[in-house]
Enzyme design. Structure first.
Site, short mmCIF file in Angstrom:
data_model
loop_
_atom_site.label_atom_id
_atom_site.label_comp_id
_atom_site.label_asym_id
_atom_site.label_seq_id
_atom_site.Cartn_x
_atom_site.Cartn_y
_atom_site.Cartn_z
N ASP A 110 3.52 10.05 -3.29
CA ASP A 110 2.39 10.46 -2.75
C ASP A 110 2.60 10.94 -1.38
O ASP A 110 2.87 10.21 -0.50
CB ASP A 110 1.14 9.39 -2.76
CG ASP A 110 0.00 9.79 -2.03
OD1 ASP A 110 -0.87 10.36 -3.18
OD2 ASP A 110 -0.30 9.91 -0.82
N TYR A 143 1.63 14.75 6.73
CA TYR A 143 2.59 13.53 6.89
C TYR A 143 3.82 14.25 7.38
O TYR A 143 4.72 13.63 7.94
CB TYR A 143 2.85 12.90 5.59
CG TYR A 143 1.55 12.14 4.89
CD1 TYR A 143 0.52 11.99 5.51
CD2 TYR A 143 1.87 11.48 3.63
CE1 TYR A 143 -0.67 11.40 5.03
CE2 TYR A 143 0.75 10.94 3.12
CZ TYR A 143 -0.52 10.90 3.52
OH TYR A 143 -1.58 10.27 2.83
N LYS A 175 -1.20 16.99 -0.40
CA LYS A 175 -2.52 17.25 -0.02
C LYS A 175 -2.72 18.57 0.90
O LYS A 175 -1.94 18.53 1.71
CB LYS A 175 -3.13 16.08 0.72
CG LYS A 175 -2.91 14.66 -0.24
CD LYS A 175 -3.18 13.39 0.40
CE LYS A 175 -3.13 12.46 -0.43
NZ LYS A 175 -1.61 11.60 0.15
N HIS A 185 -7.26 16.90 1.24
CA HIS A 185 -7.24 15.62 1.87
C HIS A 185 -8.24 15.08 2.76
O HIS A 185 -8.65 13.99 2.64
CB HIS A 185 -6.38 15.91 2.96
CG HIS A 185 -5.46 14.83 3.43
ND1 HIS A 185 -4.04 14.75 3.95
CD2 HIS A 185 -5.81 13.42 3.65
CE1 HIS A 185 -3.49 13.51 4.26
NE2 HIS A 185 -4.47 12.81 4.09
P1 NAP Z 1 -0.55 0.23 2.67
O1 NAP Z 1 0.37 0.65 1.74
O2 NAP Z 1 -1.66 -0.61 2.73
O3 NAP Z 1 0.29 -0.83 3.79
C1 NAP Z 1 1.47 -0.38 4.12
C2 NAP Z 1 2.26 -1.48 4.95
O4 NAP Z 1 2.27 -2.79 4.34
C3 NAP Z 1 3.19 -1.20 5.72
O5 NAP Z 1 3.17 -1.67 7.16
C4 NAP Z 1 4.47 -2.14 5.12
O6 NAP Z 1 5.40 -2.42 5.87
C5 NAP Z 1 3.71 -3.05 4.58
N1 NAP Z 1 4.30 -3.66 3.36
C6 NAP Z 1 4.25 -2.86 2.32
N2 NAP Z 1 4.92 -3.80 1.08
C7 NAP Z 1 4.75 -5.01 1.79
C8 NAP Z 1 5.24 -6.31 1.26
N3 NAP Z 1 5.53 -6.27 -0.01
N4 NAP Z 1 5.07 -7.30 1.98
C9 NAP Z 1 4.74 -7.13 3.50
N5 NAP Z 1 4.24 -6.20 4.02
C10 NAP Z 1 4.45 -5.18 2.91
O7 NAP Z 1 -0.62 1.61 3.73
P2 NAP Z 1 -0.92 3.23 3.70
O8 NAP Z 1 0.75 3.62 4.01
O9 NAP Z 1 -1.70 3.47 4.90
O10 NAP Z 1 -1.40 3.56 2.42
C11 NAP Z 1 -0.67 3.74 1.16
C12 NAP Z 1 -0.43 5.11 0.79
O11 NAP Z 1 -1.70 5.79 0.70
C13 NAP Z 1 0.05 6.02 1.97
O12 NAP Z 1 1.73 5.91 2.04
C14 NAP Z 1 -0.24 7.25 1.65
O13 NAP Z 1 0.50 7.94 0.74
C15 NAP Z 1 -1.64 7.07 1.08
N6 NAP Z 1 -2.75 7.18 2.21
C16 NAP Z 1 -3.52 8.31 2.00
C17 NAP Z 1 -4.73 8.55 2.96
C18 NAP Z 1 -5.79 9.67 2.62
O14 NAP Z 1 -6.32 9.92 3.56
N7 NAP Z 1 -5.67 10.05 1.52
C19 NAP Z 1 -4.85 7.65 3.93
C20 NAP Z 1 -4.11 6.59 4.02
C21 NAP Z 1 -2.85 6.37 3.44
P3 NAP Z 1 7.01 -1.63 5.62
O15 NAP Z 1 6.76 -0.41 5.59
O16 NAP Z 1 7.68 -2.23 6.97
O17 NAP Z 1 7.37 -2.45 4.87
#
Ligand code: NAP
Length: 283
Positions: A43, A48, A73, A107
């Site tokens: 994704d 990004y 997106k 997006h």
């Molecule tokens: P998330 O997946 O909720 O959290 C990522 C955080 O969790 C990072 O700080 C990561 O740190 C940590 N983490 C990951 N695995 C872990 C584990 N097993 N134990 C402890 N900590 C852990 O946040 P997100 O990246 O915002 O959301 C996921 C995806 O959703 C994004 O990458 C993106 O593709 C998508 N997204 C879309 C939108 C939208 O508007 N459509 C908005 C936000 C996100 P480390 O990297 O240091 O491991």
């Protein structure tokens, strides 16, 4: 890997790898490690600014294209909708080095949403993308988009995690054939998610981490999850969630953590519409 079937019959993995906030110079390594760990859904987004690195990792992996499911997106428009959408799509495709996208998402629910959606319908009909969908659409805007267009979004990618669970929104989407996909499944660690006592206690019972409990809870709800990590050991941990099951009581105790409110921001807040809707630097 378990799949979900989208409203047009396309199969999508229920768990993938998100690359938001991975710096472009780290993205190729991260995606390479994620693919090696077994992720097949990636994704990304024009916003990004790491599509090129995602593309390089895909090419060097040697994994057949048909085994991958790539989402990118469309960012908020900076030109008339048709022109903007077609140009942004071609730019993403070129950066990724692909000949088609599996899922193309709008997006943000801002700008000429209807014009952009019709241009996305055109890309879909031409087979340039296997499915089209939206992100960050609240139910009112989603239903209006469905009622006034031909193609129903296959997916709505929205903030979904233990503190903002979106169960009523999921029901409404299910009724319209729209698959819910979670962004921020770990709430990016907010509210001390990774040390939360309820989630930790459930994890201890199963010999699993809080991250695994959260992903398992999303999957058991039928929510597609795309956790992000820059660490190979966490990528492996986050995909290892298919060999245990949460009980009904455990699902209920996680359900009780819902606050019903965003931990980030509300896409219906005029200040956010102004801020996000005014960012025209990408796509
Ligand atoms: P998330 O997946 O909720 O959290 C990522 C955080 O969790 C990072 O700080 C990561 O740190 C940590 N983490 C990951 N695995 C872990 C584990 N097993 N134990 C402890 N900590 C852990 O946040 P997100 O990246 O915002 O959301 C996921 C995806 O959703 C994004 O990458 C993106 O593709 C998508 N997204 C879309 C939108 C939208 O508007 N459509 C908005 C936000 C996100 P480390 O990297 O240091 O491991």
């Amino acid at each position: 890997m378990q799949n979900v079937r989208l409203n047009n019959g396309v199969e999508m993995p229920i768990l993938g790898f998100g690359v938001y906030q991975i710096p472009p110079e780290e993205t190729e390594r991260c995606v390479t490690e994620a693919l090696a760990a077994g992720y097949r859904l990636l994704d990304t987004a024009a916003a990004y600014q790491n599509e090129e690195a995602v593309g390089r990792a895909i090419r060097s992996s040697g994994i057949p294209r048909e085994e991958l499911f790539v989402t990118t997106k469309l960012w908020v428009q900076d030109a008339p909708a048709q022109e903007h959408t077609e140009r942004a799509f071609e730019t993403s495709l070129t950066k990724l080095g692909l000949d088609h996208i599996d899922l193309y998402l709008m997006h943000q629910p801002f700008g000429d949403v209807y014009g952009q959606w019709r241009a996305m319908e055109g890309l879909y009909r031409e087979g340039r993308t296997k499915a089209i969908g939206v992100a960050n659409f609240y139910p009112d805007r989603l239903v209006d988009l469905i009622l006034n267009n031909d193609v129903t979004p296959a997916v709505n990618q929205i903030e979904t995690h233990p503190f903002f669970q979106r169960t009523a929104d999921q029901e409404l989407m299910r009724a319209h054939g729209v698959q819910i996909q979670s962004w921020g499944g770990f709430a990016e660690g907010r509210n001390n998610l990774f040390t939360h006592p309820v989630l930790s206690a459930i994890g201890e019972k199963h010999g699993k981490s809080v991250a695994q409990v959260v992903l398992r809870w999303l999957i058991q709800r039928g929510v597609v999850a795309i956790p992000k990590s820059v660490r190979a050991e966490r990528m492996a941990e986050n995909i290892d969630v298919f060999a245990f099951e949460l009980t009904t009581d455990e699902m209920a105790s996680i359900a009780a953590l819902d606050t019903g409110a965003s931990l980030f921001f509300d896409h219906r807040d005029p200040a956010m519409v102004t801020r996000l809707g005014g960012v025209r630097t990408t796509g």
